[in-house]
Design a protein around this motif. Structure first.
Motif, PDB file in Angstrom:
ATOM      1  N   SER A 181       0.846  -1.191   0.000  1.00 20.04           N
ATOM      2  CA  SER A 181       0.000   0.000   0.000  1.00 20.04           C
ATOM      3  C   SER A 181       0.881   1.240   0.000  1.00 20.04           C
ATOM      4  N   GLU A 231       3.866  -1.224   3.633  1.00 19.66           N
ATOM      5  CA  GLU A 231       3.462   0.136   3.261  1.00 19.66           C
ATOM      6  C   GLU A 231       4.665   0.903   2.739  1.00 19.66           C
ATOM      7  N   THR A 259      -2.134  -1.183  -3.825  1.00 21.36           N
ATOM      8  CA  THR A 259      -3.248  -0.243  -3.848  1.00 21.36           C
ATOM      9  C   THR A 259      -2.825   1.089  -3.249  1.00 21.36           C
TER      10      THR A 259
END
Length: 272
Positions: free
Chosen positions: A57, A197, A170
């Motif tokens: 992410s 992340e 995403t």
């Protein structure tokens, strides 16, 4: 928590630190000088040998696909293909056909057999970018494929056993999408085995100088004048907010390489 990084693999990290800029760039791996990026790279090296699904992410432009490629290069699948699919770039009614393939006559316009991204990635890694934009019907079929380890082409009867590692990415908050009914919770947990992340560029400032040099080399390979960049200019770049992250930095460096009147980009060049 996979993001609570220890330095148990200190020897590996030291080896990465000793790599030259050129070898980093030629291999297509992440540039990792900033502590935040080194921690991410450490995670990538430790999880790469497994076949666990990974969810990356981060904001748009942070280099999620570069991280996915790095994981692939570190993995036991490095000799296999790395196949990327941007779920947001494919028309909704064609996504399943592109992902799973189809047989001749499966639908109007299917004039021949087509091998989907899953089959193209056999023995390697399938990178599903912008997974949050995948329509619900495709999510359902993807979940079934991941659960069973088997797919069939649209319009086909043969079962195809999968040998593919999944890395998804995403820039959206999938928890919020799940609450709104836009993303399957069971698919999320299937993909989110190892969450990573990517930090925004403004939080990895020590990488900016190396990235700037990297993009100057790329610009020269693309036919632009070969430029250097001095420390004052790098310091100015490090102070910028970078809302567009690495993509914004690349665009700026290319523009500077094109428009700079001198061989070296300075702080004053950036302000012109």
């Amino acid at each position: 928590d996979y993001l609570q990084i220890s330095f148990e693999a200190a020897a590996l990290v030291s080896a990465v630190e000793r790599m030259t800029i050129g070898s980093k760039l030629d291999s297509g791996m992440m540039i990792a000088e900033d502590p935040a990026t080194k921690s991410i790279l450490d995670v990538a090296r430790r999880v790469a040998p497994s076949d666990a699904s990974i969810m990356i992410s981060g904001e748009s432009g942070t280099g999620k696909e570069v991280l996915a490629k790095t994981i692939h290069e570190f993995s036991n699948r490095a000799d296999g293909p790395f196949v990327a699919l941007n779920c947001a770039a494919i028309p909704e009614n064609m996504l399943e056909a592109i992902l799973f393939g189809y047989e001749k006559g499966a639908f109007t316009g299917a004039v021949g057999q087509s091998i989907g991204r899953f089959e193209q990635a056999q023995g390697g890694t399938l990178f599903l970018d912008e997974i949050g934009d995948m329509p619900m019907h495709a999510q359902t079929r993807l979940l079934r494929a991941l659960q069973s380890g088997v797919i069939s082409r649209i319009g086909g009867k043969a079962s195809i056993r999968l040998d593919v590692r999944i890395v998804a990415a995403t820039n959206q908050n999938l928890a919020t999408l799940i609450e709104k009914g836009g993303f399957r919770e069971d698919l999320f947990y299937r993909l989110n085995v190892v969450p990573i992340e990517m930090p925004p560029l403004r939080d990895r400032t020590e990488d900016i100088g190396l990235l700037a040099q990297h993009f100057l080399m790329m610009a020269a390979k693309d036919g632009l004048p070969m430029r250097k960049i001095d420390d004052g200019a790098v310091g100015q770049l490090m102070a910028m907010p970078w809302r567009g992250n690495i993509r914004e930095l690349k665009n700026l460096i290319y523009r500077l390489a094109l428009l700079c009147r001198e061989d070296t980009i300075t702080e004053s060049t950036i302000h012109q």
